[in-house]
Design an enzyme around this catalytic site. Structure first.
Site, PDB file in Angstrom:
ATOM      1  N   TYR A   1       0.825  -1.208   0.000  1.00  0.00           N
ATOM      2  CA  TYR A   1       0.000   0.000   0.000  1.00  0.00           C
ATOM      3  C   TYR A   1       0.862   1.262   0.000  1.00  0.00           C
ATOM      4  O   TYR A   1       0.452   2.302  -0.533  1.00  0.00           O
ATOM      5  CB  TYR A   1      -0.939   0.001   1.209  1.00  0.00           C
ATOM      6  CG  TYR A   1      -2.133  -0.916   1.033  1.00  0.00           C
ATOM      7  CD1 TYR A   1      -3.287  -0.449   0.412  1.00  0.00           C
ATOM      8  CD2 TYR A   1      -2.104  -2.225   1.469  1.00  0.00           C
ATOM      9  CE1 TYR A   1      -4.393  -1.270   0.240  1.00  0.00           C
ATOM     10  CE2 TYR A   1      -3.192  -3.062   1.295  1.00  0.00           C
ATOM     11  CZ  TYR A   1      -4.333  -2.585   0.679  1.00  0.00           C
ATOM     12  OH  TYR A   1      -5.424  -3.407   0.493  1.00  0.00           O
TER      13      TYR A   1
ATOM     14  N   GLU B   1      -8.149  -7.383   5.389  1.00  0.00           N
ATOM     15  CA  GLU B   1      -7.268  -8.423   4.847  1.00  0.00           C
ATOM     16  C   GLU B   1      -6.521  -9.157   5.957  1.00  0.00           C
ATOM     17  O   GLU B   1      -6.358 -10.385   5.892  1.00  0.00           O
ATOM     18  CB  GLU B   1      -6.302  -7.792   3.842  1.00  0.00           C
ATOM     19  CG  GLU B   1      -6.996  -7.376   2.550  1.00  0.00           C
ATOM     20  CD  GLU B   1      -6.294  -6.261   1.805  1.00  0.00           C
ATOM     21  OE1 GLU B   1      -5.065  -6.090   1.998  1.00  0.00           O
ATOM     22  OE2 GLU B   1      -6.966  -5.537   1.037  1.00  0.00           O
TER      23      GLU B   1
ATOM     24  N   ARG C   1      -5.247 -15.727 -11.884  1.00  0.00           N
ATOM     25  CA  ARG C   1      -6.666 -15.541 -12.188  1.00  0.00           C
ATOM     26  C   ARG C   1      -7.510 -16.226 -11.112  1.00  0.00           C
ATOM     27  O   ARG C   1      -7.074 -17.188 -10.485  1.00  0.00           O
ATOM     28  CB  ARG C   1      -7.017 -16.130 -13.561  1.00  0.00           C
ATOM     29  CG  ARG C   1      -6.234 -15.564 -14.724  1.00  0.00           C
ATOM     30  CD  ARG C   1      -6.544 -14.106 -15.015  1.00  0.00           C
ATOM     31  NE  ARG C   1      -5.850 -13.661 -16.213  1.00  0.00           N
ATOM     32  CZ  ARG C   1      -4.624 -13.120 -16.210  1.00  0.00           C
ATOM     33  NH1 ARG C   1      -3.965 -12.975 -15.077  1.00  0.00           N
ATOM     34  NH2 ARG C   1      -4.064 -12.736 -17.344  1.00  0.00           N
TER      35      ARG C   1
ATOM     36  N   THR D   1     -21.002 -21.285 -12.055  1.00  0.00           N
ATOM     37  CA  THR D   1     -20.115 -22.066 -11.197  1.00  0.00           C
ATOM     38  C   THR D   1     -20.333 -21.847  -9.700  1.00  0.00           C
ATOM     39  O   THR D   1     -20.448 -22.827  -8.955  1.00  0.00           O
ATOM     40  CB  THR D   1     -18.640 -21.860 -11.582  1.00  0.00           C
ATOM     41  OG1 THR D   1     -18.355 -20.461 -11.680  1.00  0.00           O
ATOM     42  CG2 THR D   1     -18.350 -22.523 -12.919  1.00  0.00           C
TER      43      THR D   1
END
Length: 399
Positions: A98, A140, A206, A278
């Site tokens: 960050y 997070e 991905r 999915t």
């Protein structure tokens, strides 16, 4: 919450920053990747950088966050932050990154806006940035703690134990930990990241939804090959389709994602289009294996029956749930369409929407916008509609 002195400054400058945010984010990424080429090679999606979608998503999130701060200073946009934080955690983002982003983002702001960035303006927008960054880092950190991994250490080797061709452009992989240990738990609807080493030495990442229920000794992901629409072929999806076979070991993250089926007994609407089926498969599989009695309406839209990934499994899971109802649409049904399938694009006119229905959406953004608009017009509260976007979230702040 923004400080009292920063609220009027951000409010006054938000139109100018908003008007220039596209130029700012484009310059920011150019500066970032010049200084840290490894981030483009091994972290950021090169395809989304090339087509500009990542820049749009970043611009949208900054503008939405700042707008919420000045529009409702006492609130925190938790839904916006959670979606970003889950994606960051799935990439293994760390708190020190960050500071790197801050340096290059504010250099871009200063260069684009020039003399308009007075010390007062710079201080106010610096506060906006760190409010957002600190909130994301806190979420997070909680996600890493909940997953029982150190910050950023989300990766593990997963062996492909089964490969199944679902459609001409969708293949599923059944995965188990290469070290023989148990799979990590997850909630139906969540996703994992797959990190693939490509021929040029880059390691592109991905995300793919887990497409079967939790509680099994293996995971399953389903990968659609990204082709056409005037865009370059997807790097990772093409590599997985052409190269990944049973016995190979993939680098896979722990599960993350805020589209997670909530417990309870209320009615559900699961609406999907294309490969967006999915996460709905995982939800339906979970509902079936747990013996739910919840009323479930299922809406799915696809181009043709042959393009409908996991079609038989999808229809079978719906049929196995008592009180469920399927609404199926194909643009080109042909002769092989299941009984009851309709021609065209999905509509909700025949879908029963109880007052306490909870809705989960996944598919192309235009599909989800249209469905969500129908739901809101029919009185479903916005808080009851949850969604997942594959790729950069160009819908941030709009729900």
């Amino acid at each position: 919450m923004l400080s009292e002195q920063s609220v009027p400054v951000v409010r006054a400058t938000l139109p100018a920053v908003g008007a220039a945010i596209g130029d700012i984010t484009e310059l920011f990424y150019r500066k970032l990747f010049t200084a840290h080429p490894e981030l483009l090679r091994d972290l950021f999606n090169r395809g989304n950088q090339a087509n500009g979608e990542q820049q749009k998503a970043l611009a949208g999130s900054i503008a939405a966050f700042a707008g919420m701060l000045v529009g409702d200073p006492g609130a925190r946009p938790d839904a916006l932050l959670a979606r970003i934080a889950h994606k960051h955690a799935s990439l293994g983002i760390t708190s020190d990154q960050y500071k790197i982003v801050h340096r290059h983002l504010f250099a871009a702001i200063a260069e684009v806006l020039g003399d308009a960035v007075t010390p007062e303006v710079a201080a106010a927008w610096d506060e906006v940035y760190w409010l957002m960054a600190n909130a994301l880092m806190a979420i997070e950190a909680e996600l890493y703690q909940r997953t029982r991994v150190a910050e950023g250490e989300v990766w593990q080797g997963m062996e492909i134990v089964e490969r199944d061709e679902q459609t001409p452009d969708a293949v599923s992989f059944v995965l188990r930990p290469a070290d023989g240990g148990p799979v990590r738990p997850f909630s139906p609807g969540q996703y994992v990241s797959v990190r693939s080493e490509l021929p040029d030495g880059s390691r592109q990442i991905r995300q793919y939804s887990l497409s079967s229920a939790p509680g099994r000794p293996e995971w399953r992901i389903t990968v659609k090959r990204v082709t056409g629409d005037g865009r370059p072929d997807g790097e990772v999806s093409t590599w997985l389709h052409s190269r990944a076979r049973a016995g190979d070991v993939l680098d896979v993250s722990a599960p993350f994602g805020d589209l997670a089926l909530a417990d309870g007994g209320g009615p559900l609407l699961l609406a999907s289009a294309g490969i967006g089926v999915t996460p709905m498969l995982a939800m339906l599989d979970h509902l079936h294996t747990t013996g739910t009695t919840r009323p479930v309406a299922v809406v799915h839209a696809d181009r043709t029956p042959a393009d409908h990934a996991h079609r038989e499994e999808h229809l079978g899971l719906v049929a196995a749930l008592p009180g469920s109802r399927l609404h199926l649409w194909y643009e080109e049904p042909g002769r092989n369409a299941p009984d009851g399938a309709r021609t065209g694009r999905a509509e909700l006119a025949d879908v029963d929407l109880p007052e306490d229905v909870t809705v989960y959406l996944c598919g192309p953004v235009p599909f989800m916008r249209a469905v969500r608009g129908d739901l809101l017009r029919r009185g479903v509260p916005a808080r009851s509609v949850h969604y997942e976007v594959f790729g950069p979230d160009l819908w941030l702040g709009q729900e």
